[in-house]
Design a protein around this motif. Structure first.
Motif, PDB file in Angstrom:
ATOM      1  N   PHE A  65       1.081  -1.513  11.980  1.00  9.69           N
ATOM      2  CA  PHE A  65       0.454  -2.345  10.943  1.00  9.69           C
ATOM      3  C   PHE A  65       0.950  -3.798  10.950  1.00  9.69           C
ATOM      4  O   PHE A  65       0.534  -4.591  10.108  1.00  9.69           O
ATOM      5  CB  PHE A  65       0.677  -1.710   9.571  1.00  9.69           C
ATOM      6  CG  PHE A  65      -0.038  -0.401   9.408  1.00  9.69           C
ATOM      7  CD1 PHE A  65      -1.403  -0.355   9.164  1.00  9.69           C
ATOM      8  CD2 PHE A  65       0.642   0.807   9.539  1.00  9.69           C
ATOM      9  CE1 PHE A  65      -2.068   0.847   9.034  1.00  9.69           C
ATOM     10  CE2 PHE A  65      -0.014   2.023   9.407  1.00  9.69           C
ATOM     11  CZ  PHE A  65      -1.382   2.043   9.156  1.00  9.69           C
TER      12      PHE A  65
ATOM     13  N   VAL B 202       4.378  -1.931  -1.005  1.00  8.05           N
ATOM     14  CA  VAL B 202       3.094  -1.278  -0.755  1.00  8.05           C
ATOM     15  C   VAL B 202       2.389  -1.014  -2.079  1.00  8.05           C
ATOM     16  O   VAL B 202       3.038  -0.721  -3.096  1.00  8.05           O
ATOM     17  CB  VAL B 202       3.286   0.046   0.017  1.00  8.05           C
ATOM     18  CG1 VAL B 202       1.977   0.814   0.131  1.00  8.05           C
ATOM     19  CG2 VAL B 202       3.865  -0.216   1.407  1.00  8.05           C
TER      20      VAL B 202
ATOM     21  N   THR C 249       6.983  -8.189   3.112  1.00 10.71           N
ATOM     22  CA  THR C 249       5.556  -8.023   3.394  1.00 10.71           C
ATOM     23  C   THR C 249       4.965  -7.136   2.315  1.00 10.71           C
ATOM     24  O   THR C 249       5.560  -6.125   1.944  1.00 10.71           O
ATOM     25  CB  THR C 249       5.332  -7.381   4.771  1.00 10.71           C
ATOM     26  OG1 THR C 249       5.855  -8.244   5.777  1.00 10.71           O
ATOM     27  CG2 THR C 249       3.847  -7.167   5.035  1.00 10.71           C
TER      28      THR C 249
ATOM     29  N   LEU D 222       1.670  -4.943   1.529  1.00 12.55           N
ATOM     30  CA  LEU D 222       0.447  -4.333   2.060  1.00 12.55           C
ATOM     31  C   LEU D 222      -0.343  -3.660   0.936  1.00 12.55           C
ATOM     32  O   LEU D 222       0.221  -2.869   0.179  1.00 12.55           O
ATOM     33  CB  LEU D 222       0.783  -3.295   3.129  1.00 12.55           C
ATOM     34  CG  LEU D 222       1.564  -3.793   4.359  1.00 12.55           C
ATOM     35  CD1 LEU D 222       1.806  -2.637   5.322  1.00 12.55           C
ATOM     36  CD2 LEU D 222       0.836  -4.925   5.059  1.00 12.55           C
TER      37      LEU D 222
ATOM     38  N   LYS E 259     -10.366  -5.783   3.088  1.00 11.36           N
ATOM     39  CA  LYS E 259      -9.738  -6.903   3.794  1.00 11.36           C
ATOM     40  C   LYS E 259     -10.732  -7.996   4.185  1.00 11.36           C
ATOM     41  O   LYS E 259     -10.324  -9.096   4.566  1.00 11.36           O
ATOM     42  CB  LYS E 259      -9.004  -6.394   5.034  1.00 11.36           C
ATOM     43  CG  LYS E 259      -9.857  -5.640   6.029  1.00 11.36           C
ATOM     44  CD  LYS E 259      -9.005  -5.039   7.128  1.00 11.36           C
ATOM     45  CE  LYS E 259      -9.837  -4.189   8.090  1.00 11.36           C
ATOM     46  NZ  LYS E 259      -8.982  -3.554   9.118  1.00 11.36           N
TER      47      LYS E 259
ATOM     48  N   ILE F  91      -5.283  -4.060   3.814  1.00  6.55           N
ATOM     49  CA  ILE F  91      -5.441  -3.387   5.108  1.00  6.55           C
ATOM     50  C   ILE F  91      -6.529  -2.319   5.082  1.00  6.55           C
ATOM     51  O   ILE F  91      -6.643  -1.518   6.004  1.00  6.55           O
ATOM     52  CB  ILE F  91      -4.098  -2.796   5.600  1.00  6.55           C
ATOM     53  CG1 ILE F  91      -3.513  -1.803   4.597  1.00  6.55           C
ATOM     54  CG2 ILE F  91      -3.105  -3.907   5.901  1.00  6.55           C
ATOM     55  CD1 ILE F  91      -2.260  -1.099   5.103  1.00  6.55           C
TER      56      ILE F  91
END
Length: 645
Positions: free
Chosen positions: A275, A285, A317, A319, A325, A344
């Motif tokens: 990813f 996340v 990060t 996600l 997306k 994503i």
């Protein structure tokens, strides 16, 4: 403070005005029901009205009037007398459809898996056998039950449902909100087997409360709403928690931690490569359907992500699983955070669970809360949730935040190493399998015979309605347009819908009535072509001609089939007894299909075969230009049949 982005509604007064317009629009359509000439026309309009109520936020959560009319239609059109005795220990679950995404099918799966005392079968009112999701199939099989799929119009389905249901001791409804079939069936004056209704989507209007001997609510908030605003008596409304807290039970979709013994670091390394995130940095996340992240007055998830990453100096990060997306909002976030914050898209459950398990922090979606907290808790990953309403807040304790700023503050605590107090205790609130099973058994034993329930619903416009209207309005209009253009609606009703759409600014029809008419004619043309192809195929079989023999003589030995609906599946069966090997199928909806052969999506890497047989009406060149593998020759199925004549 989180910066504000311009949105459709400037304030809550505008939102309330929109809610009331939704209600008035549907009330106007509902008033036409009495003028319909036949029961089938009435049923069509009631179904449409129910669908509208279930998608638009109106403050209406049930309708005694509509359910009484459905019960009357069912009794006028269905003659039923029990002809068999129910078999003890058997429970029939009624579903509309199953799906690989979302919590609804997981709820059914877990219910079956956690109740070892009963045998479960499932009947679907709107789904074909080959589209039932695999984990539901497996759970029914483990329970030694059967899967049934109803066919025909709503009345025929209701008749068949009554016939099937005689074999079971109890009936459990997990139907979609607009599904009229259970009311048509179990509203029958001669039906006596107890019916239980699971209120699995508390934020939506639903049919089914009149035929429920008990309403099963997943949270205290839901139970209160069922009694006060759906109008169900307190004694007929009970609390039964989501089995296993929403984390799927079974062999098919086990999370990564159950399926292998890789360390968190090893799994994070593999996922980082897949990813594209830096494994040495913090990983945050979130997961939820796109609409659950829609920006509303006072709450903007993308701005929260941007602010959090900025305050943590870009050393993480973020996600967002399930978010689109390709939307401008998420593309803008990607640019503003230098790729650190990004959507994503929808992932298989396996990858979603694994990303949560290796995360340093899990943030539940907002403004509407999604799932995933139990996956995080089991993997000992800190998780946080923002609560705009009180629903479910009792389960989260210290992991709950009441404002975006509080959520931001707690998130930074976790990222800076203060994570132990955010690991959660939700599993204790849901209880063990044994506790849940014992509670469910008591609920079952409490009802001996079925009776129609009198409901007295009232409208409700509070915080949840303000939030959900902003989240769901545009998607509702898109779905309604698709629905209206796919069902038979008489001309007068269709014209009235167009007029009311403009009057109440619903935004359902993006084109005028003539453009929509032309599109319906194009759809009819497609169905006509498929029908003529099927007729030609039958005629060739009657002449003793074989597709397998034809392909063999042409030098083909291995084939793939493009288009795995009825035509494609029938061709697989046809070639099964021939000298031609069907290696695989290809279909855009590959994940939702259950077939005798492996089914791939067009963009997947494909094994070489002699020929691809195209069973659709789409031109070969159009299909091939969107496929990853373009070197395999393709033949249209209707042209093959024409050559065989």
């Amino acid at each position: 403070m989180i910066e504000i982005e311009e949105m459709k509604y400037k304030n809550l007064s505008e939102v309330k005005e929109r809610i009331n317009k939704n209600y008035e629009f549907i009330q106007q359509l509902e008033s036409l029901i009495k003028d319909q000439a036949t029961d089938m026309e009435k049923l069509m309009l009631i179904t449409l009205v129910g669908y509208l109520y279930s998608l638009y936020i109106t403050g209406q959560y049930a309708s005694a009037k509509l359910e009484k009319e459905l019960i009357a239609i069912g009794n006028r059109n269905i003659k039923f007398l029990p002809s068999r005795d129910a078999k003890k220990g058997r429970i029939l679950i009624v579903m509309t459809v199953s799906a690989n995404v979302g919590g609804h099918s997981v709820l059914v799966n877990n219910w079956i898996r956690w109740d070892n005392r009963h045998q479960y079968s499932v009947v679907f009112t709107e789904q074909e056998h080959n589209k039932v999701v695999e984990f539901i199939r497996e759970s029914v099989d483990v329970s030694n039950g059967k899967i049934y799929c109803l066919e025909g119009d709503a009345i025929l389905k209701a008749k068949r449902l009554l016939d099937i249901s005689q074999n079971f001791e109890k009936i459990l409804l997990f139907t979609n909100m607009h599904d009229t079939v259970p009311i048509l069936a179990y509203g029958n004056r001669n039906w006596k087997i107890p019916v239980f209704f699971c209120n699995h989507a508390d934020f939506r209007f639903s049919f089914g409360f009149s035929v429920a001997d008990k309403v099963l609510n997943l949270a205290p908030y839901d139970k209160d709403k069922t009694e006060r605003y759906r109008g169900v008596a307190e004694g007929k409304s009970v609390l039964v928690r989501f089995p296993n807290g929403g984390q799927i039970v079974g062999n098919v979709e086990k999370s990564g931690s159950e399926k292998n013994q890789k360390s968190k670091e090893e799994k994070k390394h593999i996922l980082a490569e897949k990813f594209g995130f830096a494994e040495h940095e913090k990983l945050i996340v979130s997961a939820g359907a796109e609409f659950k992240y829609k920006n509303i007055v006072g709450f903007q998830f993308d701005m929260f992500v941007k602010t959090l990453l900025k305050k943590f100096n870009g050393k993480a990060t973020f996600l967002i699983i399930g978010a689109d997306k390709e939307s401008d909002k998420w593309k803008r976030l990607y640019e503003q955070t230098n790729g650190k914050g990004r959507a994503i898209g929808i992932l298989p459950r396996k990858y979603m669970d694994e990303l949560i398990e290796v995360a340093d922090l899990y943030i539940l979606s907002f403004p509407m809360i999604g799932a995933g907290a139990m996956v995080a808790e089991k993997a000992k990953v800190p998780y946080l949730a923002l609560f705009i309403t009180e629903r479910g807040m009792d389960l989260y304790g210290h992991n709950a935040a009441r404002t975006v700023d509080e959520l931001l503050e707690k998130s930074l605590d976790v990222l800076n190493g203060q994570s132990d107090c955010y690991l959660g205790q939700m599993a204790k609130s849901f209880g063990s399998k044994e506790e849940w099973s014992s509670k469910w058994e008591k609920v079952l034993e409490d009802v001996k015979e079925h009776h129609i329930t009198e409901i007295c619903p009232k409208r409700l416009i509070e915080t949840q309605e303000y939030v959900n209207c902003q989240l769901m309005q545009e998607t509702a209009s898109d779905n309604i347009e698709t629905y209206i253009n796919s069902v038979q609606i008489n001309g007068k009703v269709r014209k009235k819908i167009y007029e009311l759409d403009q009057k109440y600014e619903m935004g359902i029809f993006k084109k005028d009535i003539y453009e929509n008419y032309n599109e319906k004619m194009a759809l009819s043309d497609k169905h006509l072509k498929l029908y003529l192809t099927a007729i030609k195929w039958i005629q060739l079989k009657q002449k003793g001609k074989s597709i397998g023999s034809y392909l063999y003589k042409k030098g083909y030995r291995t084939v793939a089939i493009y288009g795995m609906s009825y035509m494609g599946e029938s061709l697989v069966t046809e070639l099964a007894g021939s000298q031609i090997e069907v290696r695989y199928g290809i279909d855009r909806n590959a994940q939702g299909l259950h077939s005798a052969v492996k089914v791939y999506q067009p963009e997947d890497a494909l094994e070489q075969v002699d020929i691809i047989l195209n069973t659709t009406n789409i031109e070969n060149w159009k299909i091939l230009e969107n496929m990853k593998e373009q070197s395999i020759p393709m033949l249209r199925f209707d042209e093959i049949l024409g050559d065989m004549e």
